[in-house]
Design a protein around this motif. Structure first.
Motif, short mmCIF file in Angstrom:
data_model
loop_
_atom_site.label_atom_id
_atom_site.label_comp_id
_atom_site.label_asym_id
_atom_site.label_seq_id
_atom_site.Cartn_x
_atom_site.Cartn_y
_atom_site.Cartn_z
N ASP A 121 69.72 146.17 -79.98
CA ASP A 121 70.93 146.50 -78.94
C ASP A 121 70.80 148.02 -80.42
N ILE A 122 70.59 148.89 -79.44
CA ILE A 122 71.31 150.26 -80.79
C ILE A 122 72.78 151.01 -79.54
N ALA A 123 73.52 151.02 -80.40
CA ALA A 123 74.54 152.31 -80.48
C ALA A 123 74.03 153.72 -80.80
N VAL A 124 74.44 154.40 -79.84
CA VAL A 124 74.22 155.40 -80.71
C VAL A 124 75.61 156.72 -80.25
N GLU A 125 75.75 157.26 -80.96
CA GLU A 125 76.96 158.61 -81.14
C GLU A 125 76.98 159.35 -80.23
N LYS B 96 61.79 154.12 -74.18
CA LYS B 96 61.32 152.96 -75.23
C LYS B 96 61.94 151.64 -74.60
N GLY B 97 62.67 151.27 -74.22
CA GLY B 97 63.14 150.01 -73.46
C GLY B 97 64.25 149.24 -74.39
N TYR B 98 64.98 150.12 -75.14
CA TYR B 98 65.66 149.32 -76.38
C TYR B 98 67.09 149.05 -75.59
N ARG B 99 68.48 148.44 -75.73
CA ARG B 99 69.20 148.70 -75.03
C ARG B 99 70.07 149.07 -75.59
N VAL B 100 70.94 150.83 -75.35
CA VAL B 100 71.51 151.79 -75.71
C VAL B 100 72.43 151.73 -75.36
N SER B 101 73.50 151.87 -76.06
CA SER B 101 74.83 152.24 -75.95
C SER B 101 75.01 153.51 -76.78
N GLU B 102 76.25 154.80 -75.28
CA GLU B 102 76.55 155.78 -76.22
C GLU B 102 78.43 155.30 -76.85
N VAL B 103 78.55 155.76 -77.95
CA VAL B 103 80.20 154.94 -78.45
C VAL B 103 79.86 156.77 -79.25
N ASP B 104 82.03 156.43 -79.48
CA ASP B 104 82.33 157.85 -80.36
C ASP B 104 82.48 156.21 -81.05
N ARG C 109 84.22 157.98 -83.83
CA ARG C 109 85.86 158.16 -84.33
C ARG C 109 86.71 157.56 -83.83
N LYS C 110 86.32 156.59 -82.99
CA LYS C 110 87.77 155.44 -81.97
C LYS C 110 88.40 154.55 -83.43
N LYS C 111 88.73 154.39 -83.47
CA LYS C 111 89.29 153.01 -84.45
C LYS C 111 88.87 152.07 -83.27
N SER C 112 89.40 152.93 -81.77
CA SER C 112 88.89 150.75 -80.67
C SER C 112 87.53 150.41 -80.91
N ASN C 113 86.68 151.20 -81.10
CA ASN C 113 85.09 150.88 -81.03
C ASN C 113 84.98 149.78 -82.52
N ARG C 114 85.62 150.21 -83.29
CA ARG C 114 85.10 149.65 -84.70
C ARG C 114 85.17 147.86 -83.99
N ASP C 115 84.99 147.42 -83.48
CA ASP C 115 84.93 146.00 -83.19
C ASP C 115 83.77 145.79 -82.50
N PHE C 116 83.33 146.86 -81.25
CA PHE C 116 82.79 146.58 -80.55
C PHE C 116 81.55 147.19 -81.21
N ILE C 117 81.01 148.35 -82.15
CA ILE C 117 80.22 148.43 -82.89
C ILE C 117 79.45 147.34 -83.59
N GLU C 118 80.56 146.52 -84.58
CA GLU C 118 79.43 145.16 -84.68
C GLU C 118 78.60 144.48 -83.88
N ARG C 119 78.43 144.27 -82.97
CA ARG C 119 77.26 143.32 -82.13
C ARG C 119 76.66 144.19 -81.54
N PHE C 120 76.02 145.22 -82.73
CA PHE C 120 75.02 146.16 -81.79
C PHE C 120 73.52 145.88 -84.01
N ASP C 121 73.00 146.04 -82.97
CA ASP C 121 71.83 145.41 -84.64
C ASP C 121 71.43 146.74 -85.28
#
Length: 93
Positions: A9-13, A26-34, A36-48
């Motif tokens: 699981d990849i978080a891409v800015e 290439k078959g990765y699970r990709v999520s684009e994230v902002d 800089r948003k403080k609300s995404n801090r907890d969300f980001i920790e689930r990525f590899d």
């Protein structure tokens, strides 16, 4: 995707659409994230792995407090180079 390859699981800015598109192909699970948003801090920790355009102080705070995910700085790298770095990260299972 190679046989036996662990999907990551990849978080891409947001704004790195060439990277996210390449990794999705290439078959990765990709999520684009902002990142800089403080609300995404907890969300980001689930990525590899987290891919950023460049390191900044805002993300350093997130990295120090919220995530154990390796951070790849995309600046100056081709999508293929980023994939090689992702592949060098041990799978988190």
């Amino acid at each position: 995707v190679k046989e036996g390859q662990n999907l990551k699981d990849i978080a891409v800015e947001k704004g790195l659409s060439d990277v996210s598109g390449f990794l999705k192909q290439k078959g990765y699970r990709v999520s684009e994230v902002d990142v800089r948003k403080k609300s995404n801090r907890d969300f980001i920790e689930r990525f590899d792995v987290v891919v950023l355009s460049e390191m900044d102080n805002d993300f350093m705070v997130i990295e120090d407090t919220s995530t154990n995910a390796p951070v790849i700085i995309a600046s100056g790298l081709r999508p293929e180079d980023i994939q090689a770095q992702i592949e060098s990260v041990p799978a988190s299972n």
